[in-house]
Structures are given as C-alpha cells and as structure tokens.
Design a protein around this motif. Sequence first.
Motif, PDB file in Angstrom:
ATOM      1  N   HIS A 207     -14.986   2.786  10.234  1.00 43.21           N
ATOM      2  CA  HIS A 207     -15.462   4.167  10.370  1.00 43.21           C
ATOM      3  C   HIS A 207     -16.721   4.281   9.511  1.00 43.21           C
ATOM      4  N   GLU A 208     -17.874   4.314  10.112  1.00 43.98           N
ATOM      5  CA  GLU A 208     -19.152   4.414   9.395  1.00 43.98           C
ATOM      6  C   GLU A 208     -19.178   3.496   8.166  1.00 43.98           C
ATOM      7  N   ASN A 209     -19.101   4.048   6.951  1.00 44.94           N
ATOM      8  CA  ASN A 209     -19.172   3.241   5.725  1.00 44.94           C
ATOM      9  C   ASN A 209     -17.808   2.955   5.110  1.00 44.94           C
ATOM     10  N   THR A 210     -16.752   3.183   5.890  1.00 40.01           N
ATOM     11  CA  THR A 210     -15.387   3.025   5.396  1.00 40.01           C
ATOM     12  C   THR A 210     -14.591   2.126   6.336  1.00 40.01           C
ATOM     13  N   LEU A 211     -13.713   1.326   5.758  1.00 41.90           N
ATOM     14  CA  LEU A 211     -12.745   0.580   6.549  1.00 41.90           C
ATOM     15  C   LEU A 211     -11.371   1.189   6.318  1.00 41.90           C
ATOM     16  N   GLU A 212     -10.652   1.402   7.412  1.00 41.51           N
ATOM     17  CA  GLU A 212      -9.280   1.883   7.352  1.00 41.51           C
ATOM     18  C   GLU A 212      -8.359   0.692   7.583  1.00 41.51           C
ATOM     19  N   PHE A 213      -7.492   0.418   6.627  1.00 46.03           N
ATOM     20  CA  PHE A 213      -6.479  -0.626   6.740  1.00 46.03           C
ATOM     21  C   PHE A 213      -5.157   0.100   6.991  1.00 46.03           C
ATOM     22  N   SER A 214      -4.438  -0.279   8.038  1.00 43.66           N
ATOM     23  CA  SER A 214      -3.221   0.438   8.390  1.00 43.66           C
ATOM     24  C   SER A 214      -2.154  -0.531   8.895  1.00 43.66           C
ATOM     25  N   VAL A 215      -0.916  -0.343   8.396  1.00 51.31           N
ATOM     26  CA  VAL A 215       0.229  -1.120   8.864  1.00 51.31           C
ATOM     27  C   VAL A 215       1.282  -0.115   9.338  1.00 51.31           C
ATOM     28  N   PRO A 216       1.410   0.049  10.659  1.00 49.90           N
ATOM     29  CA  PRO A 216       2.430   0.963  11.181  1.00 49.90           C
ATOM     30  C   PRO A 216       3.821   0.359  11.024  1.00 49.90           C
ATOM     31  N   SER A 217       4.773   1.195  10.677  1.00 50.56           N
ATOM     32  CA  SER A 217       6.151   0.731  10.544  1.00 50.56           C
ATOM     33  C   SER A 217       6.869   0.862  11.880  1.00 50.56           C
ATOM     34  N   GLY A 218       8.075   0.374  11.924  1.00 49.44           N
ATOM     35  CA  GLY A 218       8.931   0.546  13.090  1.00 49.44           C
ATOM     36  C   GLY A 218       9.709   1.846  13.031  1.00 49.44           C
ATOM     37  N   ILE A 219       9.399   2.694  12.059  1.00 50.56           N
ATOM     38  CA  ILE A 219      10.098   3.962  11.878  1.00 50.56           C
ATOM     39  C   ILE A 219       9.318   5.039  12.619  1.00 50.56           C
ATOM     40  N   LYS A 220       9.867   5.432  13.776  1.00 52.80           N
ATOM     41  CA  LYS A 220       9.160   6.321  14.697  1.00 52.80           C
ATOM     42  C   LYS A 220      10.072   7.452  15.150  1.00 52.80           C
ATOM     43  N   TYR A 221       9.470   8.602  15.368  1.00 52.81           N
ATOM     44  CA  TYR A 221      10.194   9.780  15.829  1.00 52.81           C
ATOM     45  C   TYR A 221       9.429  10.422  16.976  1.00 52.81           C
ATOM     46  N   SER A 222      10.165  11.040  17.869  1.00 55.16           N
ATOM     47  CA  SER A 222       9.534  11.698  19.026  1.00 55.16           C
ATOM     48  C   SER A 222       8.685  12.884  18.603  1.00 55.16           C
ATOM     49  N   ASP A 223       9.130  13.592  17.573  1.00 58.15           N
ATOM     50  CA  ASP A 223       8.440  14.799  17.123  1.00 58.15           C
ATOM     51  C   ASP A 223       8.539  14.880  15.603  1.00 58.15           C
ATOM     52  N   THR A 224       7.565  15.503  14.967  1.00 51.73           N
ATOM     53  CA  THR A 224       7.610  15.615  13.506  1.00 51.73           C
ATOM     54  C   THR A 224       8.825  16.414  13.037  1.00 51.73           C
ATOM     55  N   SER A 225       9.330  17.311  13.864  1.00 54.50           N
ATOM     56  CA  SER A 225      10.514  18.089  13.476  1.00 54.50           C
ATOM     57  C   SER A 225      11.780  17.218  13.410  1.00 54.50           C
ATOM     58  N   ASP A 226      11.729  16.024  13.997  1.00 60.83           N
ATOM     59  CA  ASP A 226      12.869  15.101  13.950  1.00 60.83           C
ATOM     60  C   ASP A 226      12.897  14.255  12.674  1.00 60.83           C
ATOM     61  N   ILE A 227      11.820  14.260  11.911  1.00 62.48           N
ATOM     62  CA  ILE A 227      11.718  13.416  10.718  1.00 62.48           C
ATOM     63  C   ILE A 227      12.580  13.986   9.604  1.00 62.48           C
ATOM     64  N   PRO A 228      13.471  13.158   9.048  1.00 59.99           N
ATOM     65  CA  PRO A 228      14.313  13.647   7.942  1.00 59.99           C
ATOM     66  C   PRO A 228      13.461  14.020   6.719  1.00 59.99           C
ATOM     67  N   GLY A 229      13.729  15.177   6.174  1.00 62.83           N
ATOM     68  CA  GLY A 229      12.979  15.640   5.009  1.00 62.83           C
ATOM     69  C   GLY A 229      13.092  14.702   3.821  1.00 62.83           C
ATOM     70  N   TRP A 230      14.269  14.102   3.624  1.00 63.89           N
ATOM     71  CA  TRP A 230      14.465  13.204   2.482  1.00 63.89           C
ATOM     72  C   TRP A 230      13.529  11.998   2.579  1.00 63.89           C
ATOM     73  N   LEU A 231      13.287  11.518   3.803  1.00 65.94           N
ATOM     74  CA  LEU A 231      12.410  10.356   3.973  1.00 65.94           C
ATOM     75  C   LEU A 231      10.967  10.720   3.654  1.00 65.94           C
ATOM     76  N   SER A 232      10.514  11.846   4.168  1.00 66.94           N
ATOM     77  CA  SER A 232       9.154  12.306   3.868  1.00 66.94           C
ATOM     78  C   SER A 232       8.966  12.536   2.368  1.00 66.94           C
ATOM     79  N   ALA A 233       9.951  13.187   1.743  1.00 68.69           N
ATOM     80  CA  ALA A 233       9.857  13.460   0.303  1.00 68.69           C
ATOM     81  C   ALA A 233       9.825  12.167  -0.496  1.00 68.69           C
ATOM     82  N   ALA A 234      10.651  11.195  -0.118  1.00 71.09           N
ATOM     83  CA  ALA A 234      10.684   9.914  -0.837  1.00 71.09           C
ATOM     84  C   ALA A 234       9.343   9.193  -0.718  1.00 71.09           C
TER      85      ALA A 234
END
Length: 147
Positions: free
Chosen positions: A55-82
Amino acid sequence: MAINLDLLSSSNFISTIRKYCNSIGWSIYDINDRRAILNFNANSGNTQTLFIIKHENTLEFSVPSGIKYSDTSDIPGWLSAALLSQNATFKVGFWCIEEIGGKQTFSIMHNAEISLIDVNYFQRLGLALVRQCDELEQIVAKALINY
C-alpha cells in the motif's frame, strides 16, 4: 538498517520479495506487483499463509486464522476481549477481524513503513505473525475439544 524506498516500489516489489525469501530459504506460493503469498508449516503441523500487500509506502503483513464467523454478531465476546487484551502486549502485530470470502476472519496483521524493512526485519516479522496465529488456532481447538 532501513532500506531505500525504491527497493519495494511497484516495479521492484517482486524482485525484492524474491531476494529476501531466497536469502532466508522461504518459498513463495504466489506473487504479483502488489501482493505476495507465502505458506509456512507451523509447529502444530498446520499450514499458515502469510500475505504481504503493498500500500503506497507501507507493507501490510497478514496471517488469517481458521477462526471464521458468518457475521460479527456471532463472534464470542470473550474471544474478542482476549485478543484485544493480547494486542496490548505485542511488539509485533495486532489481532483484527477482516472479511475474507464473505466470512469475518480473525487475522494477525502488522503494517510497516517500507523504509524500515530489511531482510532481518522481514524474517522476524513473518515468523512472529505465523507463530501467533498458529498458537491462537491451537488454543481455540483445545477449548472446543474440552467444551
């Protein structure tokens, strides 16, 4: 030591990533003038995928996990908080949620100014992100088994 911005310009992105990977002994799965994909055999035996996106003058390094949800409302709050709490302890990378293939996917990401990246930083960064993602997947897998 910082590098010349020219090394990772659009025209030199491919050759620089190839040079870095060759010197480290990494294989490139796929590459074009704005994105590289590298696969790693993680300690768990799983394959982790590192995306490097220019991205212009920046490189984005990203490793997607196998932890996927159909919608953000399905994501457990404890996982996001952790993961948000863990972000505060990281020197390299941060957890985020990105949409991949229509799914809300936990990924570990790091954005770095191109001028700061040399082959040593490139290697340490890639390995750290792959390790963190693999560790998260193993923790979640164990939690699901014990659930």
